[in-house]
Design a protein around this motif. Sequence first.
Motif, mmCIF file in Angstrom:
data_model
loop_
_atom_site.group_PDB
_atom_site.id
_atom_site.type_symbol
_atom_site.label_atom_id
_atom_site.label_comp_id
_atom_site.label_asym_id
_atom_site.label_seq_id
_atom_site.Cartn_x
_atom_site.Cartn_y
_atom_site.Cartn_z
ATOM 1 N N SER A 13 0.832 -1.074 0.132
ATOM 2 C CA SER A 13 0.129 0.098 0.139
ATOM 3 C C SER A 13 0.894 1.175 -0.038
ATOM 4 N N PHE A 14 0.391 2.273 -0.670
ATOM 5 C CA PHE A 14 0.999 3.466 -0.819
ATOM 6 C C PHE A 14 0.316 4.680 0.145
ATOM 7 N N LEU A 15 -0.855 4.181 0.703
ATOM 8 C CA LEU A 15 -1.760 5.026 1.636
ATOM 9 C C LEU A 15 -2.359 4.361 2.490
ATOM 10 N N THR A 16 -2.715 4.439 3.740
ATOM 11 C CA THR A 16 -3.548 3.483 4.520
ATOM 12 C C THR A 16 -4.585 4.229 4.767
ATOM 13 N N PRO B 189 -10.502 3.455 -5.499
ATOM 14 C CA PRO B 189 -9.729 4.874 -5.585
ATOM 15 C C PRO B 189 -9.855 5.411 -7.245
ATOM 16 N N CYS B 190 -9.971 6.714 -7.171
ATOM 17 C CA CYS B 190 -10.067 7.324 -8.401
ATOM 18 C C CYS B 190 -9.167 8.494 -8.400
ATOM 19 N N ILE B 191 -8.251 8.683 -9.299
ATOM 20 C CA ILE B 191 -7.114 9.613 -9.294
ATOM 21 C C ILE B 191 -7.032 10.459 -10.377
ATOM 22 N N ILE B 192 -7.129 11.817 -10.415
ATOM 23 C CA ILE B 192 -7.060 12.450 -11.559
ATOM 24 C C ILE B 192 -5.833 13.333 -11.488
ATOM 25 N N ARG B 193 -5.206 13.993 -12.467
ATOM 26 C CA ARG B 193 -4.247 15.361 -12.269
ATOM 27 C C ARG B 193 -5.101 16.394 -12.707
ATOM 28 N N ASP C 230 3.168 13.798 -5.961
ATOM 29 C CA ASP C 230 3.963 12.698 -6.363
ATOM 30 C C ASP C 230 3.375 11.236 -6.092
ATOM 31 N N LEU C 231 2.024 11.289 -5.734
ATOM 32 C CA LEU C 231 1.546 10.020 -5.496
ATOM 33 C C LEU C 231 2.236 9.148 -4.475
ATOM 34 N N ILE C 232 3.135 9.790 -3.729
ATOM 35 C CA ILE C 232 3.748 9.029 -2.533
ATOM 36 C C ILE C 232 3.424 9.686 -1.100
ATOM 37 N N LYS D 107 -2.435 9.137 -16.368
ATOM 38 C CA LYS D 107 -1.175 9.485 -17.022
ATOM 39 C C LYS D 107 -0.121 10.233 -16.192
ATOM 40 N N ILE D 108 1.033 9.678 -16.220
ATOM 41 C CA ILE D 108 2.212 10.298 -15.465
ATOM 42 C C ILE D 108 3.462 10.422 -16.379
ATOM 43 N N THR D 109 4.636 11.133 -15.901
ATOM 44 C CA THR D 109 5.826 11.274 -16.651
ATOM 45 C C THR D 109 6.924 10.106 -16.047
ATOM 46 N N GLU D 110 7.756 10.075 -17.098
ATOM 47 C CA GLU D 110 9.043 9.161 -17.085
ATOM 48 C C GLU D 110 9.671 9.384 -15.536
ATOM 49 N N GLN D 111 9.765 10.876 -15.177
ATOM 50 C CA GLN D 111 10.224 11.305 -14.167
ATOM 51 C C GLN D 111 9.674 10.854 -12.926
ATOM 52 N N GLU D 112 8.205 10.993 -12.856
ATOM 53 C CA GLU D 112 7.403 10.653 -11.995
ATOM 54 C C GLU D 112 7.295 9.192 -11.428
ATOM 55 N N LEU D 113 7.643 8.242 -12.670
ATOM 56 C CA LEU D 113 7.655 6.879 -12.431
ATOM 57 C C LEU D 113 8.768 6.771 -11.566
ATOM 58 N N ASP D 114 10.188 7.239 -12.111
ATOM 59 C CA ASP D 114 11.276 7.200 -11.586
ATOM 60 C C ASP D 114 11.278 7.370 -10.078
#
Length: 306
Positions: free
Chosen positions: A55-58, A70-74, A100-102, A295-302
């Motif tokens: 889990s990323f968030l409890t 969960p529904c996430i939009i930018r 950052d989704l974290i 959708k996210i960026t490569e930097q965000e994925l890193d």
Amino acid sequence: MKKTLLSILFLLLAFSGIAQNVYVFAYFKENGEDGLHLAYSRDGYKWTALKNDSSFLTPTVSKDKLMRDPCIIRGKDGTFHMVWTVSWNDKGIGYASSKDLIHWSEQQYLPVMDHEAGARNCWAPEITYDSKSGTYMIYWSTTITGKYTETASAKEAGYNHRLYYVTTKDFKIYTPTALLYEPGFNVIDATIVKQGKQFMMVMKDETIEPVQKNLRLAFSKKLTGPYSAAGKPITGKYWAEGPTTLQLGKLWLIYFDKYTDHKYGAISSANLKEWKDVSDQISLPKGIRHGTIVKITEQELDTLLK
């Protein structure tokens, strides 16, 4: 010469962002007790769980402290906004935001149906952004005891949903709750995306007598409606729920939970009329329950991979 041309083509694709498309699937597992799970994909078909599928968030809000659907939009400023189902039988939904989704903001409980004495639940909330008005619409399904009795059934605990919504521009001030969609049947699990100059709603026909349990489409010129009558079913004889969409070029993909089969499915279309089952082409983490794709960026994925 060929190597030079290929190098130039790659640079052009990278500059245009085409080579950097990354997608994140937000989902839950089991009953949603442990919270938010994320998986990523570069092609929209093959998905890999992040953080070893932990889990990323409890969840912390509501009496049940769940984080289902969960529904996430930018957002327009790049911030990620998330809503979720907090309980099976509560009158509100959960909300939090992240850069950052974290790291997430303090979780909030939005009492969107507190004003309805007969409201039994708030399920599968989602958010859609209208760039023209700068407005976010949050919408969900609720059963209100005594309403829409013409489609009521004694089966499945008597749930008989319609879609409701609020709007906001800042996630601080919200409009009063209003009815979004009454299609003449028990409807849940709506997701709405911009499609050309109109908005497309994918929803589940939850009718149990006679059994439907399929996905249908409706369209509107405005995010808040009115939406057209629901079209014919676009999924098969299996029971489907929890749709989420992904547009890859001119091709639309709709992912959904084949929940009685305990697996995921997907259909694709280039014209939103003829749909092809592509369930055999997708791969997702084991035990995934429905959610949404962003959708996210490569930097965000890193950052997520680290």
